[in-house]
Design an enzyme around this catalytic site. Structure first.
Site, short mmCIF file in Angstrom:
data_model
loop_
_atom_site.label_atom_id
_atom_site.label_comp_id
_atom_site.label_asym_id
_atom_site.label_seq_id
_atom_site.Cartn_x
_atom_site.Cartn_y
_atom_site.Cartn_z
N TYR A 14 -4.69 -4.79 -1.08
CA TYR A 14 -3.99 -4.23 -0.04
C TYR A 14 -2.85 -3.16 -0.59
O TYR A 14 -2.90 -3.04 -1.62
CB TYR A 14 -3.21 -5.37 0.78
CG TYR A 14 -2.38 -6.29 0.26
CD1 TYR A 14 -1.73 -6.29 -1.36
CD2 TYR A 14 -1.86 -7.57 0.59
CE1 TYR A 14 -1.12 -7.09 -1.94
CE2 TYR A 14 -1.05 -8.33 0.16
CZ TYR A 14 -0.85 -8.17 -1.27
OH TYR A 14 0.26 -9.26 -1.60
N GLU A 15 -2.05 -2.34 0.51
CA GLU A 15 -1.19 -1.32 0.23
C GLU A 15 -2.11 -0.33 -0.34
O GLU A 15 -1.55 0.58 -1.27
CB GLU A 15 -0.31 -1.59 -0.76
CG GLU A 15 1.00 -2.45 -0.11
CD GLU A 15 1.55 -1.93 0.95
OE1 GLU A 15 1.63 -2.41 1.96
OE2 GLU A 15 1.43 -0.52 1.28
N GLY A 16 -3.23 -0.10 0.27
CA GLY A 16 -4.32 1.01 -0.35
C GLY A 16 -5.11 0.22 -1.36
O GLY A 16 -4.68 0.04 -2.41
N ARG A 23 3.92 -0.15 -2.50
CA ARG A 23 2.94 0.01 -3.74
C ARG A 23 3.54 -0.70 -5.05
O ARG A 23 2.97 -1.15 -5.88
CB ARG A 23 2.38 1.24 -3.72
CG ARG A 23 1.47 1.57 -2.63
CD ARG A 23 0.97 2.99 -2.34
NE ARG A 23 -0.10 3.02 -1.27
CZ ARG A 23 -0.61 3.72 -1.06
NH1 ARG A 23 -0.46 5.18 -1.41
NH2 ARG A 23 -1.54 3.69 -0.03
N MET A 83 4.55 -4.30 8.44
CA MET A 83 4.12 -2.91 8.29
C MET A 83 2.57 -3.28 9.19
O MET A 83 1.91 -3.96 8.83
CB MET A 83 3.98 -2.73 6.90
CG MET A 83 3.60 -1.42 6.72
SD MET A 83 3.59 -0.95 5.15
CE MET A 83 1.94 -1.40 4.44
#
Ligand SMILES: Cc1cc2nc3c(=O)[nH]c(=O)nc-3n(C[C@H](O)[C@H](O)[C@H](O)COP(=O)(O)OP(=O)(O)OC[C@H]3O[C@@H](n4cnc5c(N)ncnc54)[C@H](O)[C@@H]3O)c2cc1C
Length: 594
Positions: A441-443, A300, A163
């Site tokens: 990570y992942e927001g 997430r 990603m």
């Protein structure tokens, strides 16, 4: 250092008595799913991850993945062989669609397998996690041709997916993405730009890597609205669909990190040779952010699981140490003999805190994953809508609450070890180091909290939050009349009330346009919400365990009740302590001297 022991009883109990496996099994396509089959599958999977992946966790940490002079990423010793076994075993494909060669098991079962991989070896597990996300994104948004060319190889794990979002100037704000994509006469694109922090951006495990890359086409709208998603293979497929010519993309460097050393975190350059990296549009132009969210939402939940996984591993290791380490006498007794530290109340408190949080988080994770199954397979539109709303609400909470708590559990694990926890030898420090990435990570967790407050509270004019609060309230009735759960019930009622109150307060701030006040309380609100959700599911756990369901021995069930009551009576009350921070407004933060 202790090894990893899969907690099959706990997993099965949670699936069957908290997360509604029986309801999932009634869904179209899952009729063959029964608890005995699921147990047999998970026992086998657990053995595999404990025997094959867990022993590589330490080696991965010590050696790390490295970038060789010829620009190739080499994984630590043993990873290649273990990955081959993983593909052969088919564990990665268990919940993938049968149409693409997967096992067709429910997502909620796939999530347990993923949890086991993460508990055994978090850094390694990231490669399949991102691959699963790529499959999901291509299934939903890819063209038929694209699906036919790529999905089967990704499902089998013969190729991995990545990603590619982040750039030096585009972290939390992906609207700042600059990588550009130019359309060619044949309909393909050429990509130019730099991506940073790309997990498993290169490796020596598979013969191809499929990058999903966010980029901008000329003349696109500014901000996130103008971003498109492209499939960019490391090796361009030849006419037989096999990896052929090397694409114009490369790894420039690997980051040196606090943890997850085995996971190569790559700086990637696209179009460095001037030709541009060949890419294919996924979905339509300028739909990239929306489409990437398919991958990100799944990831997430996967990252939230890292909190559970690392917490479980840290707990197992801490318990092992606490039983072995002899230090100090039992205070209040006659004996002059030193005892294992597990005898001391403060150590028992640390251990039970770790265990209770892990079980609460595991419950929330499986409940969330079960909603994923209902979303895909429920017959009625109404149930699918409910699942979609629940997933939307729970995803940021799973991601942020579980990972914040995961770090705290890993830290408690170090504490239980005393000085030896700070020494790398025991492995407790690795869990803490590895766990620290998950809130980032992942927001980041701050971004998850903003999502919860700005986007999820207003869903259906607050009805989605109200629906969950209503369901939690209904759980109170199941506890009624049970003396053992009386205090827990009282605490749960107060905690639910507190959550309803802060939700209402935030809703009012949003409605009045006082966004700074609402945002100032976002992170404590997410923590409060997670803690109360945990209380609700631990209540369900306690009630179910007291009912003495068959298939579990009495000491296991008694432990479940003790752990649930500890959560309800001693951890859950902290939720309301967060209310002043949620409702504190922004004025003190604005006055702070920064
Ligand atoms: C090991 C590792 C692996 C990664 N893997 C991938 C990957 O595979 N693919 C990929 O694309 N990216 C990946 N990332 C990138 C990761 O997703 C970003 O680091 C993360 O999203 C945060 O962005 P940033 O680092 O630029 O931090 P920033 O955006 O600079 O944020 C710094 C701090 O400011 C806060 N902040 C920022 N904006 C706001 C706001 N509007 N309101 C409130 N607070 C705010 C954040 O919460 C954070 O606390 C990885 C990163 C690491 C370290």
């Amino acid at each position: 250092m202790s090894g990893y022991q899969p907690q099959i009883d706990d997993v099965m109990f949670t699936l069957s008595h908290v997360a509604g496996l029986d309801e999932v099994a009634k869904l179209n396509g899952y009729q063959d799913v029964d608890p005995d089959t699921v147990r047999a599958i998970l026992e086998e999977a657990g053995r595999f991850f404990a025997e094959v992946m867990a022993p590589l966790n330490r080696i991965g940490d010590q050696q790390g993945s490295v970038l060789t002079e010829d620009g190739i990423v080499r994984t630590p010793d043993g990873f290649k062989e273990a990955y081959r076994k993983y593909i052969e075993s088919g564990w990665g494909a268990a919940h993938m669609p049968e149409q693409w060669g997967g096992g067709g098991m429910p997502y909620v079962v796939g999530v347990v397998i993923e949890e086991m991989f993460k508990t055994a070896n978090m850094a390694f597990s990231l490669a399949p996690m991102l691959t699963h996300g790529a499959v999901e994104a291509l299934e939903r948004h890819g063209s038929d041709e694209m699906k036919a060319a790529y999905i089967e190889k990704l499902v089998s794990g013969e190729w991995t997916g990545t990603m590619n979002l982040t750039e030096p100037e585009a972290g939390s704000d992906l609207g700042a993405v600059r990588t550009r994509a130019e359309r060619q006469a044949d309909g393909s694109y050429r990509l130019f730009g730099t991506k940073i922090f790309i997990t498993w951006g290169d490796q020596d495990l598979t013969e191809n890597i499929i990058h999903l890359v966010l980029a901008r086409t000329p003349g696109s709208a500014p901000g996130t609205r103008g971003i498109s998603m492209f499939l960019v293979p490391k090796f361009i497929l030849d006419e037989n669909g096999e990896p052929g010519e090397r694409n114009d993309l490369k790894v420039v460097s690997l980051e040196h990190k606090l943890g997850i050393h085995a996971s190569p975190t790559c700086v990637m350059s696209y179009g460095d040779e001037g030709k541009g990296a060949v890419g294919y549009l996924v979905g339509d132009e300028q739909e990239g952010m929306r489409n990437m969210f398919t991958m990100m939402n799944m990831a997430r939940v996967g990252v939230g699981m890292e909190g559970v996984a690392i917490g479980e591993r840290a707990f197992q290791q801490a318990l092992h140490h606490a039983r072995e380490r002899v230090q100090g006498r039992f205070i209040g007794g006659e004996s002059k003999v030193s005892v294992p530290i597990v005898e001391h109340p403060d150590v028992r408190r640390m251990l039970l805190t770790m265990k209770a949080y892990v079980e609460a988080m595991r419950s929330l994770l499986y409940v969330t994953a079960g909603e994923g199954d209902h979303l895909e397979h429920a017959d009625s539109e109404e149930r699918r809508k409910l699942a979609s709303d629940r997933l939307a609400l729970l995803t940021p909470i799973v991601k942020a609450w579980c990972t914040d708590v995961g770090v705290e559990i890993a830290s408690l694990g170090v504490q239980v070890h005393g000085g030896m926890g700070y020494i790398e030898e025991t492995g407790a420090a690795q869990f803490l180091r590895d766990s620290r990435i998950a809130p980032i990570y992942e927001g980041t967790n701050g971004i998850q909290a903003i999502d919860l407050v700005l986007r999820k509270i207003p869903l259906d004019n607050g009805a989605v939050v109200a629906g969950v609060i209503g369901e939690m309230t209904a759980e109170l009735a199941t506890m009624e009349g049970n003396d053992q759960l009386a205090r827990f019930r009282e605490e749960l009622a107060v905690a639910i009330q507190g959550l309803a109150e802060t939700s209402r307060w935030l809703g009012e701030k949003l409605a009045s346009g006082d966004l700074q006040a609402a945002l100032a309380g976002a992170s404590p609100y997410l923590r409060q919400f997670g803690t109360v959700l945990g209380g609700w599911l631990m209540a369900r756990t306690a009630v179910a365990a007291l009912g003495g369901p068959p298939g579990f021995d009495s000491s296991f069930l008694a432990d479940k009740v003790t752990t649930a009551c500890f959560y309800g009576e001693q951890l859950l009350p902290m939720a309301n302590g967060l209310a002043p921070a949620v409702k504190g407004g922004a004025s003190l933060l604005e006055s702070a001297p920064f």
